[in-house]
Every structure is written in C-alpha cells, then in structure tokens.
Scaffold this active site. Structure first.
Site, PDB file in Angstrom:
ATOM      1  N   GLU A  47      -3.277  -2.378   0.284  1.00  0.00           N
ATOM      2  CA  GLU A  47      -3.121  -1.669   1.603  1.00  0.00           C
ATOM      3  C   GLU A  47      -4.466  -0.891   2.171  1.00  0.00           C
ATOM      4  O   GLU A  47      -4.925  -0.203   1.324  1.00  0.00           O
ATOM      5  CB  GLU A  47      -1.868  -0.953   1.697  1.00  0.00           C
ATOM      6  N   ASP A  58       2.342  11.019   6.334  1.00  0.00           N
ATOM      7  CA  ASP A  58       1.352  11.160   5.141  1.00  0.00           C
ATOM      8  C   ASP A  58       1.399  12.319   4.731  1.00  0.00           C
ATOM      9  O   ASP A  58       1.196  13.381   5.615  1.00  0.00           O
ATOM     10  CB  ASP A  58      -0.233  10.741   5.473  1.00  0.00           C
TER      11      ASP A  58
END
Length: 260
Positions: A47, A58
């Site tokens: 990723e 995040d």
C-alpha cells in the site's frame, strides 16, 4: 502478479497476506524508496500512501508522515514517479491510498490513467462512499484499476451489501471505529464482521487499523485473508528502530495454527 494470486500464494503458505504501508515522499524521495526495498521481501501486497493535507482517516503517526512528505515538496507527479520506481522493483500488487479530493482536482480519468500507466494495480479510497458516485468508480475500472473501499464494525448488513460489490481488489475492513494507529489488541467480533462481508463478495478481505504486533496479526489472521500494517512501521522509523523486526514479528503472527 494479480491481487487474487498474491492472497492465494499467502494462503498456500498457511498464512494471511501481509500488506505493509509506505508513504510516498517520506522521509524524503530517496528514503521512501529505501523503505520500499526493505519492506518488499515481507509484502504480499504493498500500500502506497499519497500525501494529503487533510487525512481524516489517519492517526497522528501517518499524519506526521504525510505532513513531512508535503514539506519535502512531494506532489502528484512525484507520487507517480515513485509508483513507477516501485513497479520497477516488483511485480507484486501496488495499491495507492488516496483521499478523493486529489482525484477530483486532477480529473478522475486523468488521475486513474496516470496511476495505471505508472504501474499501480488499484486504489484505496477511504472517504468515498462508492454508491455516491458509481460513475467515478466505473471510470477507475475502465482505466484498468481495481478499487478497494472501507467497511467498519458499525457497517450494517445493508451497508455491506452496497459497498462490497464495488470492491474489486480486496475489502479493507477497519478493525475499530476510529483512525489509524497501533493498538495492543483488536476488538472482539472481527470474525463475525468478516463473515458478514464474505456473504456479499468473493474478493479477499483484509483487516487494518491496529496491526502492530504478533498478537494483533494473529487476531487478524484468524478472521481475515490479510492484514495491513502502517502506523507501526512509520513509528519504528521515526524512533530510529529497524523496521524489519516489526515486519517479521507481524508476519509470524499471520501464520495460522493447523489443528491436529
């Protein structure tokens, strides 16, 4: 190597697939590529994060990495070049994690074609409810990119039934209701969540948000086909620790126990 082949190869070895995360441009262009070289021997799928100024999904560790990459001057063209460089190193599936704003700002067709031409296998789109813009998702597929969307413990069966069919790479299952970050333990109920998801799709299911140790990796492996490790890697790098022991420990946890 296709995404399905990568998951199947891991399963043939008796384990869940390992999906490490690297941020394009972190700690800088050369350092990011060096991290990729160190990560690839452990990875089944990679990723790649596209630095973004408002990464709402995040936690603080990845936010810091994104901010540092942006301060270094990392822009879309640099991420494309990074994907090209990574593709030259491996035939493993590469998934670019991007929020939807850069896609819209660039123009979906242009964005998708550019990343496909650079060597990306697919996209992870954490803040796009796919049913809100199925035409955009169709454009990604037309460009030759697989798509991955997120489901969470709060996802109802009805919502799973809507989102899962849009996932053509794998389903990214969020282990918690919150942001990314290393955790000591994953919540109960993940096996049941994954089974509910698998009733609606035949693509692999991976668990992310919280994979940081052998024990959390083992919990993920008991429930799903793969596990994403992100914050724990970046934190190790921030603290000046080698990332290989973290990857090795997590990979060992992904091996499933075989009953006698």
């Amino acid at each position: 190597m296709t995404t399905r082949e990568a998951f199947e190869r891991a399963a043939a070895e008796g384990r869940a697939a390992l999906i490490p995360y690297v941020m394009a441009g972190y700690p800088d262009a050369a350092g990011a590529l060096e991290l990729v070289r160190r990560v690839l021997p452990f990875a089944d799928v990679l990723e790649i994060g596209l630095p973004y100024s408002d990464p709402l999904g995040d936690g603080p560790v990845i936010q810091r990495a994104s901010e540092r990459a942006l301060r270094q001057g990392t822009r879309l063209k640099d991420v494309l070049e990074f994907v090209r460089q990574v593709r030259a190193l491996t035939d493993k599936p590469l998934f670019v994690m991007t929020y939807i704003n850069p896609v819209i700002a660039t123009g979906p067709e242009r964005f998708f074609e550019a990343f496909r031409n650079a060597g990306a296998t697919g996209l992870i789109l954490p803040d796009l409810p796919p049913d809100e813009d199925p035409a955009l998702v169709a454009k990604a597929h037309a460009a030759g990119l697989e798509t991955t969307f997120l489901l969470a413990p709060t996802s109802t069966d009805a919502r799973i039934g809507v989102v899962a069919p849009f996932c053509t790479g794998f389903v990214y299952t969020v282990s918690v209701t919150g942001v990314t970050g290393a955790r000591d333990r994953l919540p109960e109920g993940l096996p049941e969540l994954v089974q509910r998801i698998k009733q609606h799709t035949g693509v692999p299911v991976a668990i992310g948000f919280g994979i940081s140790s052998r024990s959390t990796a083992a919990q993920a492996a008991r429930a799903a086909d793969g596990a994403v490790i992100a914050s724990a890697l970046i934190r190790a790098h921030e603290e000046g620790r080698p990332i290989e022991p973290v990857l090795e420990e997590v990979r060992l946890g992904l091996f499933r126990q075989v009953s006698a």
